[in-house]
Write an enzyme that holds these catalytic residues in place. Structure first.
Site, PDB file in Angstrom:
ATOM      1  N   SER A  63       8.319  -2.855  -7.403  1.00  7.84           N
ATOM      2  CA  SER A  63       8.995  -4.070  -7.866  1.00  7.84           C
ATOM      3  C   SER A  63       9.034  -4.234  -9.383  1.00  7.84           C
ATOM      4  CB  SER A  63       8.340  -5.311  -7.257  1.00  7.84           C
ATOM      5  OG  SER A  63       8.671  -5.399  -5.897  1.00  7.84           O
ATOM      6  N   LYS A  66      12.424  -4.100 -10.754  1.00  5.21           N
ATOM      7  CA  LYS A  66      13.361  -5.234 -10.655  1.00  5.21           C
ATOM      8  C   LYS A  66      13.623  -5.864 -12.030  1.00  5.21           C
ATOM      9  CE  LYS A  66      11.759  -6.366  -5.951  1.00  5.21           C
ATOM     10  NZ  LYS A  66      10.805  -7.238  -5.216  1.00  5.21           N
ATOM     11  N   TYR A 187      18.729   0.297  -4.176  1.00  3.25           N
ATOM     12  CA  TYR A 187      17.509  -0.500  -4.327  1.00  3.25           C
ATOM     13  C   TYR A 187      16.253   0.356  -4.074  1.00  3.25           C
ATOM     14  CZ  TYR A 187      13.880  -3.909  -3.076  1.00  3.25           C
ATOM     15  OH  TYR A 187      12.697  -4.617  -2.992  1.00  3.25           O
TER      16      TYR A 187
END
Ligand code: DON
Length: 301
Positions: A63, A66, A187
């Site tokens: 993450s 991100k 992603y």
């Protein structure tokens, strides 16, 4: 401030706790990571970088990526960032509940739903989004060797049931434009970026240097302000309050056990220990960062 000796002091005080927490296993390829890795790395605004422990071993940044994809799309959308909110969610990173009653608008760009929308924005703009991400990250870190771990990406793609559900729900609400599998592919690849702590602190230096990286403007100051604000309020999901309370820095975690923090105008500080707490954030990483800001008094507050 003697950053090198402060890092060493924290590192030594943390050594008895190495191995604490639970390595993420919901992405099968991450389950085998050695829990005894532990490193700290600090990059000063002046240019020096200080490392202790495993700061040169590649980790799955998950993450933390991100922030990088957000940095690719936010500057062009600063006045029209409407498909994702900017509020803390108070829920786990992969939660579906708010998304249904908030009509497919994710609470923020760092929970999985919000990051999927950011990825969708990137796909709309870039003919080859995965290559564009690599190019962006390599330029920021000044290291052209950075790449995706394809086993980790495939392993997540094969088991990304909750992310698929989030993406389909948002597609149903009209807040995802590209094909769901296309969004998941990009992603899962950006989450599978593999970087060392040293590469990470260099890549994040633009958030410490008012938007400049290696002497070049990456984004305007008002975009940097917003990304740092989002990291402070949303970077640790339902533990964002606890992280601000204990560490007092904007930051972002990943289930690979990495954490990157920034004190604008001063430093970028990263920690890595794969064992996670129940909220999915590195247990020893948080302990070490808390100790560093307690010892030095260097936090936002
Ligand atoms: O989508 C996922 O579940 C992972 N690729 C990333 C989650 C993550 O790193 C949460 N952070 N602590």
């Amino acid at each position: 401030m003697n950053y090198a000796s402060e890092l060493r002091r924290v590192y030594e005080a943390c050594l008895p706790f190495v191995g604490e927490g639970k390595v993420a296993d919901y992405i099968p390829e991450l389950a085998g990571v050695d829990p005894s890795y532990f490193g700290l790395c600090l990059h000063e605004i002046g240019g020096a970088t200080h490392s202790v422990g495993h700061a040169n071993v590649p980790l799955s940044i998950q993450s933390i990526s991100k922030v990088l994809t957000l940095a690719m799309v936010l500057p062009q959308n600063l006045d029209s960032f409407e498909r994702v909110s900017v509020e803390p969610s108070g829920d786990p990173f992969n939660s579906l509940v708010q998304l249904e009653y908030e009509s497919g608008i994710p609470r923020n760009p760092f929970i999985n739903a919000g990051a999927l929308v950011v990825t969708d924005m990137l796909i709309a703009r870039e003919a080859q989004p995965k290559e564009a991400i690599l190019e962006f990250v390599r330029a920021l870190s000044g290291d052209s060797s950075i790449g995706f771990n394809l086993e980790v990406a495939e392993s997540e793609l094969a088991t990304a049931h909750r992310n698929r559900a989030l993406a389909h729900l948002m597609r149903g609400f009209g807040n995802l434009q590209a094909d769901v599998e296309r969004v998941l592919d990009v992603y899962c690849h950006h989450c599978a970026l593999e970087m060392t702590l040293e590469q990470l602190v260099h890549a994040f230096a633009f958030l410490c240097r008012g938007g400049r990286s290696w002497g070049r403007e990456v984004m305007p100051l008002r975009a940097v302000k917003r990304i740092n604000a989002l990291m402070l309020t949303c970077g640790f999901y339902d533990e964002a309050g606890e992280f601000a309370y204990r560490v007092g820095l904007p930051g972002k975690s990943g289930v690979g056990g990495g954490i990157i923090t920034v004190l604008p105008g001063h430093f970028v500080l990263g920690a890595w220990s794969p064992g996670l707490n129940p909220k999915g954030n590195s247990k020893l990483g948080m302990r070490a960062l808390e100790m560093f800001t307690d010892n030095t008094g260097l936090s936002l507050f």
